[in-house]
Scaffold this active site. Structure first.
Site, PDB file in Angstrom:
ATOM      1  N   PRO A  61       7.177  11.801   1.063  1.00 18.57           N
ATOM      2  CA  PRO A  61       8.428  12.526   1.981  1.00 18.57           C
ATOM      3  C   PRO A  61       8.046  13.638   1.981  1.00 18.57           C
ATOM      4  O   PRO A  61       8.674  13.844   3.482  1.00 18.57           O
ATOM      5  CB  PRO A  61      10.067  13.263   0.686  1.00 18.57           C
ATOM      6  N   ILE A  77       6.958   3.125   2.761  1.00 14.14           N
ATOM      7  CA  ILE A  77       5.853   1.747   2.045  1.00 14.14           C
ATOM      8  C   ILE A  77       6.062   0.163   2.822  1.00 14.14           C
ATOM      9  O   ILE A  77       7.648  -0.106   2.096  1.00 14.14           O
ATOM     10  CB  ILE A  77       6.214   2.156   0.692  1.00 14.14           C
ATOM     11  N   GLN A  79       2.647  -3.188  46.891  1.00 13.10           N
ATOM     12  CA  GLN A  79       1.431  -2.370  46.612  1.00 13.10           C
ATOM     13  C   GLN A  79       1.602  -1.654  45.082  1.00 13.10           C
ATOM     14  O   GLN A  79       0.967  -1.853  44.138  1.00 13.10           O
ATOM     15  CB  GLN A  79       0.788  -1.432  47.353  1.00 13.10           C
ATOM     16  N   GLU A 129      -0.324   4.627   9.822  1.00 12.01           N
ATOM     17  CA  GLU A 129      -1.991   4.410   9.184  1.00 12.01           C
ATOM     18  C   GLU A 129      -2.824   5.805   9.987  1.00 12.01           C
ATOM     19  O   GLU A 129      -3.677   6.210  10.313  1.00 12.01           O
ATOM     20  CB  GLU A 129      -2.330   3.262   9.323  1.00 12.01           C
ATOM     21  N   GLY A 130      -1.762   6.761  10.082  1.00  8.98           N
ATOM     22  CA  GLY A 130      -2.046   8.190  10.241  1.00  8.98           C
ATOM     23  C   GLY A 130      -1.483   8.139  11.275  1.00  8.98           C
ATOM     24  O   GLY A 130      -2.138   7.095  12.914  1.00  8.98           O
ATOM     25  N   SER A 165      -1.587   8.773  16.295  1.00  8.78           N
ATOM     26  CA  SER A 165      -2.247   9.643  16.962  1.00  8.78           C
ATOM     27  C   SER A 165      -2.554  10.899  16.611  1.00  8.78           C
ATOM     28  O   SER A 165      -3.725  11.064  17.160  1.00  8.78           O
ATOM     29  CB  SER A 165      -1.430   9.602  17.930  1.00  8.78           C
ATOM     30  N   GLU A 166      -1.480  11.743  16.285  1.00  7.63           N
ATOM     31  CA  GLU A 166      -2.090  13.740  16.267  1.00  7.63           C
ATOM     32  C   GLU A 166      -3.098  13.491  15.140  1.00  7.63           C
ATOM     33  O   GLU A 166      -4.346  13.834  15.331  1.00  7.63           O
ATOM     34  CB  GLU A 166      -1.172  14.126  15.667  1.00  7.63           C
ATOM     35  N   PHE A 178       1.022  -1.421   0.219  1.00  5.25           N
ATOM     36  CA  PHE A 178       0.187   0.100   0.029  1.00  5.25           C
ATOM     37  C   PHE A 178       0.949   1.019   0.148  1.00  5.25           C
ATOM     38  O   PHE A 178       1.889   1.180   1.058  1.00  5.25           O
ATOM     39  CB  PHE A 178      -0.681  -0.116   1.176  1.00  5.25           C
TER      40      PHE A 178
END
Length: 385
Positions: free
Chosen positions: A128, A157, A276, A361-362, A364-365, A123
């Site tokens: 750049p 890629i 703990q 694939e995008g 987080s922002e 894909f």
């Protein structure tokens, strides 16, 4: 699971887990950072790769796998073998634009070969100068008789430069941003197409492509001219929750390792998990993993049922799951101490591999921007203009 899977999906998840266990001891067949073709054939032989492409081997119509099944495949594989998981997922990412939007001839030519592990798909969207802003693609498709010539570069890629074909996105209408992008099927042997491998932090087959007048014609168009952006987004709406499933699988493996280690390791006169601060860290890790899993499968169900919030939930699932996995793996490393940083340790490998899903694939922002843009209206307020 903490999610209401039906009996068939539960049986499928168990089947994937059994096959994944068989893969766990399989050594890589190729140098790291390159496509592992023997592994793809092993995934085929175990039935895992064909499960991603229903109809490819049973004579039925070619169709996409349900999003829930795709997520189960990726989560269960990632628990035991991230190398195999990534190899399988990249075959899907590269070939699904053809499966979803391609012509019958394109699907017949390539999908059975991809499902058999005999052809490697890729894909090719990122450039750049166009990563997070995917609509800003600069790779040009210049008219040439009845077709086009492709000029430009693609980078980062997956499966490049070893893929047999690329689903590649190029600009056919200058200045039109998303409305001027066309998706093309580009076999790797086209003249003018060259590539090189990129060395990355994780063992990921990734490369750079240069296109110098690569010829493409009408038969190579995936979907419709100037509508390639929707082809890409349709594929990403399906695969983003599955990236979340991949992240959940890695987080689950890290959590299991941390629980086992802290149960067996003694300090201050007791097992570590009796302290703990350690017990609370494990509780936080487990809670975040379960929350991420729930959101991933909620997004998958939204896709499978044709819901109205597919893009929103897909972005939420990818965002929460990948950020959660980063936290959980880091916390597991902290609980293990120096031994987790030794080359070859499970957590050392996960620590290197968990970072990338927060970017590809995008990033987080970008997912946060998608979520903000797709939030439903506040009840009782008029719509904004």
């Amino acid at each position: 699971m903490g999610f209401a899977l039906n009996d068939a999906d539960r049986a499928f998840a168990d089947w994937v887990g059994e096959r994944a266990a068989e893969l766990a001891a399989t050594p890589p067949g190729e140098p790291v950072g390159r496509v592992d073709r023997p592994l793809l054939r092993r995934l085929r032989d175990l039935g895992l790769l064909p499960a991603l492409f229903p109809g490819a081997h049973d004579g039925g119509p070619l169709r996409e796998a349900p999003a829930t099944r795709l997520c189960l495949l990726r989560e269960r594989l990632a628990r035991v073998d991230t190398h195999a998981e990534t190899a399988l997922a990249l075959q899907g990412l590269g070939a699904y634009p053809l499966l979803q939007s391609g012509t019958a001839a394109q699907r017949r030519r390539w999908i059975p070969a991809v499902a058999a592990g005999e052809a490697v798909a890729a894909f090719a969207l990122t450039e750049p100068g166009a990563g997070s802003d995917a609509a800003a693609l600069a790779l040009r498709a210049e008219p040439d008789g009845g077709g086009w010539r492709l000029h430009g570069e693609k980078t980062w890629i997956s499966n490049a430069p070893d893929a047999d074909f690329y689903t590649l996105f190029a600009r056919t209408a200058p200045g039109a941003r998303a409305r001027g992008v066309t998706a093309f099927l580009v076999p790797a042997d086209r003249p003018g197409l060259t590539g090189s491998s990129l060395e990355m932090l994780s063992e990921h087959a990734l490369g750079h492509l240069v296109l110098d007048g690569v010829p493409v014609g009408a038969d190579d168009v995936v979907g419709r001219p100037d509508e390639g952006f929707s082809v890409a987004m349709r594929t990403l709406d399906l695969f983003r929750p599955s990236v979340g499933a991949f992240a959940v699988g890695m987080a689950d493996a890290a959590l299991a390792a941390a629980r086992e280690h802290t149960r067996g390791r003694h300090a201050f006169g007791a097992p570590l998990d009796r302290l703990q601060t350690v017990a609370h860290t494990l509780a936080e890790m487990a809670t975040r993993v379960e929350a991420a899993r729930l959101l991933v499968y909620a997004a998958a169900e939204e896709y499978d049922t044709g819901g109205d919030a597919v893009t929103l939930r897909a972005a939420m699932a990818k965002l929460l799951a990948t950020e959660t996995a980063q936290y959980v793996v880091d916390a597991a490393v902290q609980l293990h101490g120096a031994r987790a940083l030794r080359r070859g340790h499970l957590l050392e490998r996960l620590y290197r591999e968990v970072r990338a899903p927060r970017v590809y694939e995008g990033a987080s922002e970008v997912q946060r921007q998608i979520i903000a843009r797709h939030l439903p209206p506040i009840p009782g307020t008029p719509p904004t203009s």
